[in-house]
Design a protein around this motif. Structure first.
Motif, PDB file in Angstrom:
ATOM      1  N   ARG A 177      37.367  37.225  49.019  1.00  0.00           N
ATOM      2  CA  ARG A 177      36.415  36.697  48.040  1.00  0.00           C
ATOM      3  C   ARG A 177      35.166  36.252  48.786  1.00  0.00           C
ATOM      4  O   ARG A 177      35.193  36.009  49.996  1.00  0.00           O
ATOM      5  CB  ARG A 177      36.998  35.511  47.267  1.00  0.00           C
ATOM      6  N   ASP A 288      36.255  38.813  44.006  1.00  0.00           N
ATOM      7  CA  ASP A 288      37.402  37.950  44.284  1.00  0.00           C
ATOM      8  C   ASP A 288      38.638  38.757  43.919  1.00  0.00           C
ATOM      9  O   ASP A 288      38.816  39.130  42.758  1.00  0.00           O
ATOM     10  CB  ASP A 288      37.332  36.658  43.470  1.00  0.00           C
ATOM     11  N   GLY A 290      41.475  37.922  43.408  1.00  0.00           N
ATOM     12  CA  GLY A 290      42.293  37.259  42.394  1.00  0.00           C
ATOM     13  C   GLY A 290      42.024  37.757  40.997  1.00  0.00           C
ATOM     14  O   GLY A 290      42.907  37.691  40.122  1.00  0.00           O
ATOM     15  N   ASP A 295      44.554  35.686  38.430  1.00  0.00           N
ATOM     16  CA  ASP A 295      45.125  34.503  39.064  1.00  0.00           C
ATOM     17  C   ASP A 295      44.277  34.123  40.274  1.00  0.00           C
ATOM     18  O   ASP A 295      43.129  34.541  40.396  1.00  0.00           O
ATOM     19  CB  ASP A 295      46.579  34.781  39.458  1.00  0.00           C
ATOM     20  N   SER A 296      44.870  33.393  41.191  1.00  0.00           N
ATOM     21  CA  SER A 296      44.149  32.925  42.370  1.00  0.00           C
ATOM     22  C   SER A 296      43.956  34.055  43.372  1.00  0.00           C
ATOM     23  O   SER A 296      44.589  35.117  43.294  1.00  0.00           O
ATOM     24  CB  SER A 296      44.930  31.800  43.048  1.00  0.00           C
ATOM     25  N   THR A 297      43.069  33.808  44.346  1.00  0.00           N
ATOM     26  CA  THR A 297      42.869  34.771  45.418  1.00  0.00           C
ATOM     27  C   THR A 297      44.170  35.037  46.162  1.00  0.00           C
ATOM     28  O   THR A 297      44.507  36.185  46.480  1.00  0.00           O
ATOM     29  CB  THR A 297      41.812  34.246  46.405  1.00  0.00           C
ATOM     30  N   GLU A 298      44.929  33.986  46.441  1.00  0.00           N
ATOM     31  CA  GLU A 298      46.192  34.129  47.154  1.00  0.00           C
ATOM     32  C   GLU A 298      47.180  34.979  46.369  1.00  0.00           C
ATOM     33  O   GLU A 298      47.881  35.830  46.937  1.00  0.00           O
ATOM     34  CB  GLU A 298      46.782  32.753  47.456  1.00  0.00           C
TER      35      GLU A 298
END
Length: 376
Positions: A177, A288, A290, A295-298
């Motif tokens: 990201r 990004d 995600g 959802d999140s980047t992780e």
């Protein structure tokens, strides 16, 4: 702006229409690419290289174009990316001005250049176009996908959007990201271009080209591509000789580092389209991984399916700092990928992968040879 197309380029036509992530579609679009080596009978030895913002597809010399490429020291017979073993493809990004369709290309619907009529460009569009080239060449799965800088973003997006197309991945000075510092720098670069009166809302030509804006944008970029450590060691506080200074300009160039930046910028500006620069720059700010899973980047990284991966970073990189490559490796491991993180102590900052072949070459060769210990 005239397209700069290396003489050895070949082209793949994209599907028409080619839908864009943020809306709109391209018709009659194409992607420029170059290749090295020979494809095995089972097409199992293919490597794809996706690039940073400004490179073309000419990563190394070959019979059709013997001029040195931008990664000449890395790619070729017996080199780290050994073309005696691997069939290597490098693509010019969608949105660029070096053979692939972008704002400097002709819009078939109007017969005029796209300019700002080009659809909003996302990293995901760049990834989809690169994936189409792979399939058009008869490659069912890449042995490895290598992404440098912006190409690291493109690579992650391609893996997410085209499951099964990539077996292993090397992410070099890339990111999952965009970070605020990088966004801020690119925002200033775009502002420098847009504030040049000759940019004229994207309506310029070779005779009325926003050279001052592009020079400033490029200087800002070059400053972030290298490290303060290298600037000091390379130039120190050495001043220009009197015959190289303009005494009539009280605030003109005075130091060697200023002269270097000026010369570098002037060599660049007429070889890249300003509108293409704006589009590609913004595509990085929007990215990004995600978003691919809502959802999140992780979580986006953990959703990617690969056999192996290597994320390489540089301790002196301020544009794509080391923690971003560590995040990639850790996120991929969380999803079950055999992923390693390799921090390198190069003093040359973000652009180290282009020049510090002594460090990057063994790491890349080791990974491609299947010997992780050689990557250290």
């Amino acid at each position: 702006m005239t397209e700069f197309i290396p003489p050895g380029s070949r082209f793949v036509d994209l599907p028409s229409p080619f839908p864009m992530k943020r809306g709109g579609a391209l018709h009659g679009a194409r992607i420029a690419y170059e290749t090295w080596g020979a494809l095995d009978a089972d097409a199992g030895n293919a490597i794809l290289i996706v690039t940073g913002l400004s490179p073309d597809a000419h990563a190394a010399s070959h019979a059709a174009d013997p001029s040195p490429g931008w990664w000449e020291a890395m790619l070729g017979p017996g080199k780290a990316i050994d073309t005696d073993r691997w069939f290597v493809v490098c693509v010019n990004s969608l949105g660029s001005c070096k053979g692939s369709t972008g704002p400097a290309s002709v819009d078939p619907a109007t017969g005029d250049l796209y300019r700002l009529g080009f659809p909003e460009l996302s990293i995901e569009d760049v990834a989809d176009a690169a994936a189409h080239v792979v399939r058009a060449l008869g490659i069912r799965a890449l042995a490895c996908l290598i992404g440098n800088s912006m190409g690291g973003m493109t690579a992650l997006s391609l893996i997410a959007r085209h499951p099964g197309l990539v077996r292993s991945h090397i992410n070099i000075c890339g990111a999952a990201r965009a970070l605020p510092f990088s966004i801020a720098i690119r925002s200033l670069q775009r502002e420098a271009i847009r504030l040049d009166p000759l940019w004229n809302q994207g309506d310029y030509d070779d005779a009325h080209y926003p050279e001052s804006g592009m020079r400033m944008a490029r200087k800002l970029g070059v400053i972030t591509y290298r490290s303060a450590l290298e600037w000091d060691g390379r130039f120190g506080r050495v001043r220009l000789d009197s015959d190289r200074r303009d005494d009539e300009d009280p605030f003109g160039l005075e130091f060697e580092v200023e002269s270097y930046l000026e010369g570098h910028a002037r060599r660049f500006v007429r070889r890249f389209d300003p509108n293409s620069y704006l589009y590609l720059s913004r595509s990085m700010d929007w990215f990004d991984i995600g978003e691919s899973c809502g959802d999140s980047t992780e979580a986006g990284l953990a959703s990617l399916r690969l056999e192996r991966a290597l994320a390489i970073g540089v301790q002196t990189d301020i544009l794509f700092p080391l923690q971003q490559q560590q995040q990639i490796a850790e996120g991929l491991r969380a999803g079950g990928v055999d992923a390693d993180f390799l921090p390198l102590a190069s003093p040359q900052g973000h652009d180290a992968f282009l020049v510090d072949i002594g460090r990057f070459g063994p790491a890349i060769h080791g990974f491609l040879s299947g010997h992780p210990s050689a990557a250290g």
